[in-house]
Design an enzyme around this catalytic site. Structure first.
Site: not given
Ligand code: 0GY
Length: 293
Positions: A27-29, A126, A246, A251
């Site tokens: 899970h990473c972006h 959100r 992550d 955020n």
């Protein structure tokens, strides 16, 4: 970038924990860079750039072998930054995209070719405007032919609202960050046990035991208040758990985690070599690099 945006850690520590060979950060972006891959007009936040080169450097620094890059909401359904990262990864990254119900077959073919193996449904208010449930069902039908799965992101209090929808999805379903429990409540309490029930009664469900930094009240570096939740899931469902950094931690407001310290939480939540191998290698490989590929 938003005025209160916290950029990713510039100099993460080298973890003391050594991940097993073949470990996957699931899970990473990637964000932008915005001048090449602009952010979506309808985004809810504007991040710093966090491109593929920085992601791959972090992978090597942390002692991981592969990445699963998850399309971030700031890029909407424009998957170009994700696809570019996958193409540049020399086969060491796979992806989870965001698509609309009217996505063309050509685009789905192209995403598959690039290494996409799932789509993400985001229910966090959100981050996205609500999509009608019939759109999600239609997308699910479109992607089953590709053998993809669905990643879902929601907060604990939303689980009952989406239970019927998500438990009828025709694919494997991966839940981000343990369904975001409120860790001030007990592991054995009704809220977290509802999530455990979801996994116990639906064998197609997986959970990412990620994001202690987001869930913790205690904070870094040990995030001890999150550990019992993650360990509970790892021990009960060892073949259906995934782990991810992550990065670049969109955020985050309380602090920016040291990614090396996050890796050092792994042996606290998966306490044996066997559990660690399943969490970091066997389970993500089954979902993202299946032998049938
Ligand atoms: C995460 C969490 C967040 C953001 C996104 O796609 C996104 O924008 O997933 C968040 O703000 O909680 O998993 O990266």
């Amino acid at each position: 970038m938003d005025p209160d945006w916290l950029p990713f850690h510039p100099d993460p520590s080298i973890p003391k924990y050594q991940a097993p060979p073949g470990a996957v950060d699931a899970h990473c972006h990637v964000f932008g860079p915005a001048d090449t891959f602009p952010f979506a007009a309808a985004r809810k936040y504007t991040p710093c750039d966090a491109g593929k080169d920085a992601l791959f450097a972090l992978r090597d620094h942390l002692g991981f072998d592969r990445n699963v890059v998850v399309q971030a909401t700031c890029h909407g359904a424009d998957n170009r930054a994700l696809v570019d990262a996958l193409h540049s990864s020399e086969g060491r990254a796979r992806g989870v995209a965001t698509v609309r119900r009217d996505v063309g077959n050509d685009e789905l073919d192209e995403l598959h070719e690039a290494g996409v193996r799932g789509v993400r449904f985001n229910f966090v208010k959100r981050l996205v405007d609500k999509l009608p449930h019939e759109d999600l069902v239609a997308i699910a039908e479109r992607i089953t032919d590709y053998g993809w799965h669905i990643v879902i992101y929601f907060e604990a209090q939303e689980l009952d609202e989406i239970w019927d929808l998500v438990t009828h999805l025709p694919t494997r379903v991966v839940v981000d960050h343990m369904g975001r429990p409120d860790v001030s409540k007990p592991v054995e309490g009704a809220e977290f046990q509802r999530f455990v029930e979801l996994l116990a009664t639906h064998e197609n469900f997986y959970s990412k035991v990620s994001c202690p930094e987001r869930l913790s009240i205690e904070g870094p570096p040990h995030y001890s208040d999150v550990v019992p939740f993650a360990r509970h899931i790892v021990e009960r469902f060892p073949d259906r758990v995934l782990w991810g950094t992550d990065w670049p931690h969109p955020n985050m407001k309380s602090h920016m985690p040291d990614d090396g310290a996050l890796v050092d939480v792994i042996p606290e939540i998966a306490t044996t070599d066997e559990l660690q191998r399943r969490l970091l290698v066997d389970n993500p490989m089954r979902l993202y690099w299946p032998e049938t590929d």
